[in-house]
Write a protein that holds these residues in place. Structure first.
Motif, PDB file in Angstrom:
ATOM      1  N   PRO A 343      35.455 -22.655  -0.381  1.00 30.04           N
ATOM      2  CA  PRO A 343      35.681 -21.627   0.641  1.00 30.04           C
ATOM      3  C   PRO A 343      35.798 -20.231   0.026  1.00 30.04           C
ATOM      4  O   PRO A 343      35.248 -19.271   0.553  1.00 30.04           O
ATOM      5  CB  PRO A 343      36.999 -22.061   1.296  1.00 30.04           C
ATOM      6  CG  PRO A 343      37.067 -23.524   1.055  1.00 30.04           C
ATOM      7  CD  PRO A 343      36.427 -23.758  -0.281  1.00 30.04           C
ATOM      8  N   LYS A 344      36.481 -20.147  -1.110  1.00 29.12           N
ATOM      9  CA  LYS A 344      36.651 -18.850  -1.755  1.00 29.12           C
ATOM     10  C   LYS A 344      35.300 -18.327  -2.263  1.00 29.12           C
ATOM     11  O   LYS A 344      34.987 -17.143  -2.122  1.00 29.12           O
ATOM     12  CB  LYS A 344      37.630 -19.000  -2.930  1.00 29.12           C
ATOM     13  CG  LYS A 344      38.313 -17.705  -3.306  1.00 29.12           C
ATOM     14  CD  LYS A 344      39.332 -17.949  -4.410  1.00 29.12           C
ATOM     15  CE  LYS A 344      39.041 -17.050  -5.591  1.00 29.12           C
ATOM     16  NZ  LYS A 344      39.612 -17.536  -6.830  1.00 29.12           N
ATOM     17  N   ALA A 353      33.819 -17.824   6.234  1.00 29.10           N
ATOM     18  CA  ALA A 353      33.574 -19.208   5.839  1.00 29.10           C
ATOM     19  C   ALA A 353      34.835 -19.811   5.258  1.00 29.10           C
ATOM     20  O   ALA A 353      35.099 -19.721   4.070  1.00 29.10           O
ATOM     21  CB  ALA A 353      32.440 -19.260   4.826  1.00 29.10           C
ATOM     22  N   GLY A 354      35.627 -20.428   6.094  1.00 31.70           N
ATOM     23  CA  GLY A 354      36.876 -21.033   5.657  1.00 31.70           C
ATOM     24  C   GLY A 354      36.693 -22.480   5.232  1.00 31.70           C
ATOM     25  O   GLY A 354      35.568 -22.943   5.087  1.00 31.70           O
ATOM     26  N   PRO A 355      37.815 -23.177   5.033  1.00 32.02           N
ATOM     27  CA  PRO A 355      37.759 -24.578   4.603  1.00 32.02           C
ATOM     28  C   PRO A 355      36.968 -25.456   5.581  1.00 32.02           C
ATOM     29  O   PRO A 355      36.312 -26.395   5.171  1.00 32.02           O
ATOM     30  CB  PRO A 355      39.236 -24.989   4.597  1.00 32.02           C
ATOM     31  CG  PRO A 355      39.990 -23.722   4.500  1.00 32.02           C
ATOM     32  CD  PRO A 355      39.176 -22.670   5.160  1.00 32.02           C
TER      33      PRO A 355
ATOM     34  N   ALA B 152      24.452 -15.072  14.656  1.00 35.89           N
ATOM     35  CA  ALA B 152      25.865 -14.695  14.509  1.00 35.89           C
ATOM     36  C   ALA B 152      26.516 -15.636  13.509  1.00 35.89           C
ATOM     37  O   ALA B 152      27.498 -16.308  13.805  1.00 35.89           O
ATOM     38  CB  ALA B 152      26.554 -14.794  15.869  1.00 35.89           C
ATOM     39  N   GLU B 153      25.959 -15.691  12.296  1.00 34.58           N
ATOM     40  CA  GLU B 153      26.412 -16.726  11.365  1.00 34.58           C
ATOM     41  C   GLU B 153      27.859 -16.508  10.951  1.00 34.58           C
ATOM     42  O   GLU B 153      28.610 -17.467  10.765  1.00 34.58           O
ATOM     43  CB  GLU B 153      25.454 -16.852  10.178  1.00 34.58           C
ATOM     44  CG  GLU B 153      25.898 -16.239   8.859  1.00 34.58           C
ATOM     45  CD  GLU B 153      25.348 -14.837   8.692  1.00 34.58           C
ATOM     46  OE1 GLU B 153      24.911 -14.261   9.697  1.00 34.58           O
ATOM     47  OE2 GLU B 153      25.361 -14.310   7.567  1.00 34.58           O
ATOM     48  N   GLY B 154      28.283 -15.252  10.886  1.00 35.00           N
ATOM     49  CA  GLY B 154      29.676 -14.978  10.538  1.00 35.00           C
ATOM     50  C   GLY B 154      30.626 -15.539  11.579  1.00 35.00           C
ATOM     51  O   GLY B 154      31.675 -16.094  11.265  1.00 35.00           O
ATOM     52  N   PHE B 155      30.215 -15.445  12.828  1.00 36.95           N
ATOM     53  CA  PHE B 155      30.996 -15.960  13.942  1.00 36.95           C
ATOM     54  C   PHE B 155      30.977 -17.489  13.940  1.00 36.95           C
ATOM     55  O   PHE B 155      32.002 -18.141  14.102  1.00 36.95           O
ATOM     56  CB  PHE B 155      30.393 -15.400  15.239  1.00 36.95           C
ATOM     57  CG  PHE B 155      31.056 -15.866  16.489  1.00 36.95           C
ATOM     58  CD1 PHE B 155      32.268 -15.324  16.893  1.00 36.95           C
ATOM     59  CD2 PHE B 155      30.453 -16.837  17.282  1.00 36.95           C
ATOM     60  CE1 PHE B 155      32.869 -15.746  18.061  1.00 36.95           C
ATOM     61  CE2 PHE B 155      31.050 -17.264  18.450  1.00 36.95           C
ATOM     62  CZ  PHE B 155      32.262 -16.719  18.839  1.00 36.95           C
ATOM     63  N   SER B 156      29.777 -18.061  13.735  1.00 37.90           N
ATOM     64  CA  SER B 156      29.641 -19.515  13.758  1.00 37.90           C
ATOM     65  C   SER B 156      30.450 -20.169  12.656  1.00 37.90           C
ATOM     66  O   SER B 156      30.974 -21.269  12.821  1.00 37.90           O
ATOM     67  CB  SER B 156      28.173 -19.919  13.575  1.00 37.90           C
ATOM     68  OG  SER B 156      27.368 -19.284  14.523  1.00 37.90           O
ATOM     69  N   MET B 157      30.533 -19.476  11.503  1.00 33.34           N
ATOM     70  CA  MET B 157      31.219 -20.063  10.356  1.00 33.34           C
ATOM     71  C   MET B 157      32.708 -20.299  10.620  1.00 33.34           C
ATOM     72  O   MET B 157      33.331 -21.126   9.975  1.00 33.34           O
ATOM     73  CB  MET B 157      31.063 -19.158   9.138  1.00 33.34           C
ATOM     74  CG  MET B 157      29.733 -19.333   8.452  1.00 33.34           C
ATOM     75  SD  MET B 157      29.533 -18.085   7.208  1.00 33.34           S
ATOM     76  CE  MET B 157      27.884 -18.483   6.637  1.00 33.34           C
ATOM     77  N   VAL B 158      33.255 -19.538  11.574  1.00 35.97           N
ATOM     78  CA  VAL B 158      34.670 -19.724  11.896  1.00 35.97           C
ATOM     79  C   VAL B 158      34.867 -21.089  12.548  1.00 35.97           C
ATOM     80  O   VAL B 158      35.864 -21.763  12.314  1.00 35.97           O
ATOM     81  CB  VAL B 158      35.153 -18.605  12.831  1.00 35.97           C
ATOM     82  CG1 VAL B 158      36.619 -18.803  13.182  1.00 35.97           C
ATOM     83  CG2 VAL B 158      34.929 -17.245  12.192  1.00 35.97           C
ATOM     84  N   VAL B 163      27.379 -28.147   8.068  1.00 32.46           N
ATOM     85  CA  VAL B 163      26.381 -29.118   8.508  1.00 32.46           C
ATOM     86  C   VAL B 163      25.877 -28.802   9.925  1.00 32.46           C
ATOM     87  O   VAL B 163      24.717 -29.031  10.248  1.00 32.46           O
ATOM     88  CB  VAL B 163      26.943 -30.558   8.403  1.00 32.46           C
ATOM     89  CG1 VAL B 163      28.105 -30.770   9.344  1.00 32.46           C
ATOM     90  CG2 VAL B 163      25.856 -31.578   8.661  1.00 32.46           C
ATOM     91  N   VAL B 164      26.744 -28.230  10.749  1.00 34.79           N
ATOM     92  CA  VAL B 164      26.320 -27.882  12.113  1.00 34.79           C
ATOM     93  C   VAL B 164      25.257 -26.783  12.067  1.00 34.79           C
ATOM     94  O   VAL B 164      24.260 -26.829  12.790  1.00 34.79           O
ATOM     95  CB  VAL B 164      27.531 -27.434  12.957  1.00 34.79           C
ATOM     96  CG1 VAL B 164      27.080 -26.927  14.310  1.00 34.79           C
ATOM     97  CG2 VAL B 164      28.506 -28.586  13.113  1.00 34.79           C
ATOM     98  N   LEU B 165      25.470 -25.823  11.180  1.00 37.13           N
ATOM     99  CA  LEU B 165      24.472 -24.753  11.051  1.00 37.13           C
ATOM    100  C   LEU B 165      23.186 -25.296  10.426  1.00 37.13           C
ATOM    101  O   LEU B 165      22.091 -24.857  10.774  1.00 37.13           O
ATOM    102  CB  LEU B 165      25.032 -23.602  10.218  1.00 37.13           C
ATOM    103  CG  LEU B 165      26.163 -22.815  10.894  1.00 37.13           C
ATOM    104  CD1 LEU B 165      26.587 -21.646  10.020  1.00 37.13           C
ATOM    105  CD2 LEU B 165      25.735 -22.298  12.246  1.00 37.13           C
ATOM    106  N   ASP B 166      23.333 -26.255   9.491  1.00 39.40           N
ATOM    107  CA  ASP B 166      22.141 -26.890   8.929  1.00 39.40           C
ATOM    108  C   ASP B 166      21.335 -27.558  10.035  1.00 39.40           C
ATOM    109  O   ASP B 166      20.108 -27.443  10.093  1.00 39.40           O
ATOM    110  CB  ASP B 166      22.536 -27.948   7.886  1.00 39.40           C
ATOM    111  CG  ASP B 166      23.086 -27.321   6.615  1.00 39.40           C
ATOM    112  OD1 ASP B 166      22.802 -26.135   6.388  1.00 39.40           O
ATOM    113  OD2 ASP B 166      23.798 -28.016   5.869  1.00 39.40           O
ATOM    114  N   LEU B 167      22.043 -28.248  10.919  1.00 39.31           N
ATOM    115  CA  LEU B 167      21.372 -28.904  12.044  1.00 39.31           C
ATOM    116  C   LEU B 167      20.749 -27.867  12.974  1.00 39.31           C
ATOM    117  O   LEU B 167      19.646 -28.057  13.469  1.00 39.31           O
ATOM    118  CB  LEU B 167      22.369 -29.768  12.822  1.00 39.31           C
ATOM    119  CG  LEU B 167      22.762 -31.083  12.154  1.00 39.31           C
ATOM    120  CD1 LEU B 167      23.862 -31.758  12.950  1.00 39.31           C
ATOM    121  CD2 LEU B 167      21.558 -32.002  12.048  1.00 39.31           C
ATOM    122  N   ALA B 168      21.472 -26.775  13.188  1.00 40.04           N
ATOM    123  CA  ALA B 168      20.963 -25.730  14.074  1.00 40.04           C
ATOM    124  C   ALA B 168      19.632 -25.190  13.546  1.00 40.04           C
ATOM    125  O   ALA B 168      18.695 -24.967  14.315  1.00 40.04           O
ATOM    126  CB  ALA B 168      21.978 -24.602  14.203  1.00 40.04           C
TER     127      ALA B 168
END
Lengths: 419, 231
Positions: A343-344, A353-355, B152-158, B163-168
């Motif tokens: 994550p870091k 991009a967290g845990p 909106a990858e920054g948003f999705s990453m939260v 793996v969900v983004l890989d699938l997307a």
């Protein structure tokens, strides 16, 4: 009583001083009587003329300028025949010993005359200290001194030396530019890597440029990086005697070393994947060291890989995540790609991009074992699209068949609809 | 329908607003396909040439997203138009898939094999048009959602693991391929190469088709128009 003693002492002193004078060794002035004439020359057996002129002024300014000619030419009388070869070893024993073990020295001992002796690099009567900017061996003049021979095609072929382009590439390298363009004496010149008197080809274990010695050698000027490298998986492997573990030159190149910012550099962001995959895409490496396979191809298929390939160099390359000189295996808790640190590491560029994001594989190796989800979706679409294409083709074929069939039976039937 | 149209035997099949929506979709989907497939098949030399032509990966992305935003706007407009406009509401009703369409499909198969005497009698939209319309709609909605997720990858990453983004990414790309296959193999065949319209069904430009064609291909619609006094 005192007088005879004084006389005897004076006589003894006079005798002592007079003895060398009595051997009739010529002074510099006497030598210059003949050798000061700029036209003096002798004809060699092969018909060439050899100038015997000695530039007194250059000699006086040389490091040996305060000595007398006979310090080196011990057998010189006035006039004289051919003198014995000058032996620098008489005073410079250590240098002579190292030189004798070098490639140059060994050939010289065999009687080969087109390899440099002492004078080849240092000069003859005009030898200056290496710290003197006018010296041939001054740091900024070293490259020119070595290239006098090493840029020569004939010599390159005769001694099976690396391509002259390799030598010339140094001048364009970060080291070459720093010394030649910026005039920095701190930048590496030939002797810093290859050594001076004891120069040997890199494949010999005692050579300064032998693989095992390279990290230490580069570390002379880059000690901080050496320290990081020694702790890395590559450095530890190298110290453990694993020959295929990379040393500095495997990634950075040798004469071609360029700055990271230089697009031609093998370690520029765009070229890094190619440089790392030079070893890591080889099948043997992953089996021998239990490294996961398809690291390169999976990266190149990711958005990071595509972006970097097309010059969007702010996207992550290998070193963005794995580190540079301090690369550690993911099993090491200190590694930037250890599960706990992912994550870091991702967060350096993607703060969100967290845990949760970091669950699962970063390199997606599309196979049922490694990435079932992606594999299944791909398989589904492949089957679905293929079936659809087949069904379209069948439907179109059937329509055309019906049309053809109806035309054959009743002559009309060009249209689908009722007639 | 104007008097001149009636005299020339023309009937309207696509109103101006539909034609504008269709043309926008045509242009935007082409742009999206060219920029999208170049990335999906980046190891191909033609794709590499296209990416360079588009000014690199970065600019390709900008072009792709501008086209995507316009396409989604077009989609939103279309949804509102179909749900709430006086012209759209009946169109939507006619596009709904029913039992009849499945029967029509099998009847057309039987007709072409030679075991049925009659070709199915379609209304304004036959099963081919309906399949096309709903297939494309579902595809565009799915591709829009995955596209927004990736954009909106920054948003999705939260919210999502990687793996969900890989699938997307996989869904986004293959859904594009699916749309491409439907459009180029199915739609273009039906509106250009099909013997009843070759070389082209002109309605996407003029909005009109011949009443003769309508009578042959969509007899129920033809009869309805006749009943309503448009013919």
């Amino acid at each position: 009583m005192r007088r005879p003693f004084l006389t005897a002492a004076l006589a003894a002193a006079a005798l002592y001083l007079a003895v060398p004078a009595g051997a009739a060794a010529p002074g510099v002035g006497e030598c210059m009587d003949c050798h000061g004439d700029s036209t003096i020359e002798k004809t060699l057996p092969n018909g060439q003329a050899l100038s015997l002129f000695v530039d007194l002024q250059a000699y006086r300014q040389s490091v040996h300028g305060k000595s007398s000619c006979v310090s080196c030419h011990a057998d010189a009388k006035a006039p004289h025949d051919k003198l014995k070869k000058v032996s620098c070893e008489k005073c410079h024993g250590d240098a002579g010993k190292s030189y004798a073990g070098s490639s140059h020295g060994k050939l010289r001992a065999k009687g080969v005359t087109d390899v440099p002796g002492c004078d080849g690099c240092h000069g003859k009567h005009d030898i200056r200290k290496p710290t003197d900017p006018a010296a041939r061996t001054f740091r900024l003049n070293i490259v020119a001194t070595c290239l006098r021979c090493h840029k020569d095609r004939a010599i390159e072929q005769k001694y099976n030396l690396p391509d002259q382009k390799v030598m010339a590439a140094y001048e364009q390298s970060v080291h070459g530019m720093a010394s030649k363009k910026s005039g920095l004496t701190g930048s590496a010149v030939c002797i810093d890597c290859h050594g001076n008197h004891a120069i040997l080809p890199g494949d010999q274990p005692r050579s300064a440029t032998h693989r095992q010695s390279i990290p230490t050698m580069c570390g002379k000027c880059h000690p901080g990086i050496l320290e990081q490298y020694e702790k890395s998986v590559h450095g530890k492997g190298m110290r453990a005697g694993i020959a295929e573990s990379p040393v500095c030159t495997d990634c950075h190149g040798e004469h071609t070393i360029a700055k990271v910012a230089d697009p031609t550099s093998s370690v520029s962001p765009r070229n890094i994947p190619k440089t790392c995959s030079g070893c890591h895409e080889k099948g043997g490496i992953s089996t021998r060291y239990a490294i996961q396979k398809k690291r390169f191809s999976s990266y190149m298929d990711s958005f990071h890989g595509i972006a970097v390939e097309y010059g969007m160099t702010k996207a992550a390359n290998c070193s963005s995540c794995h580190g540079v000189h301090d690369i550690l295996p993911s099993s090491d808790p200190a590694s930037s790609v250890n599960k706990a640190n992912i994550p870091k590491t991702c967060g350096k560029c993607h703060p969100n991009a967290g845990p949760n994001f970091a669950k699962g594989d970063v390199h997606v190796d599309v196979s049922p074992k490694k990435a079932m989800g992606v594999f299944a979706v791909r398989l589904f679409y492949t089957i679905f699209i293929t079936s659809l294409v087949i069904l379209f083709a069948l439907h179109v074929g059937l329509e055309l068949y019906g049309r053809w069939n109806r035309k054959k039976n009743n002559g009309s039937g060009g249209k689908e609809g009722q007639s | 329908m104007s008097r001149a149209d009636l005299e020339a035997g023309q009937v309207i099949r696509m109103s101006l607003l539909f034609r504008v929506q269709h043309l926008l979709l045509t242009v935007l989907l082409t742009v999206l396909a060219v920029t999208g497939f170049a990335l999906m098949y980046h190891e191909n030399s033609l794709a590499q040439w296209i990416i360079r032509l588009e000014g690199g990966v970065h600019n390709r992305g900008i072009v792709h997203r501008v086209a995507a935003v316009l396409m989604m706007a077009n989609l939103v407009y279309h949804v509102f138009y179909m749900l709430f406009s006086r012209e759209g509401k009946p169109e939507l009703r006619q596009l709904l898939i029913g039992r009849q369409d499945i029967d029509d499909f099998f009847q057309s198969l039987r007709y072409n094999i030679g075991t049925a005497k009659e070709y199915p009698r379609f209304g304004k939209y036959g099963y081919k048009e309906k399949f096309q319309y709903w297939g494309a709609s579902a595809g565009i909605i799915l591709i829009s959602f995955t596209g927004i997720m990736l954009w909106a990858e920054g948003f999705s990453m939260v919210f999502f693991p990687k793996v969900v983004l890989d699938l997307a990414i996989v869904i986004h790309g293959y859904q594009g391929l699916l749309a491409f296959v439907i459009l180029f193999l199915w739609h273009l065949y039906n509106v250009h190469l099909h013997p009843s319209v070759f070389p082209m069904n002109p309605s996407w430009i003029t909005g009109k088709v011949s009443s003769e064609w309508m009578r042959e291909e969509h007899p129920l619609e033809y009869e309805k128009l006749k009943r309503e006094g448009h013919l």
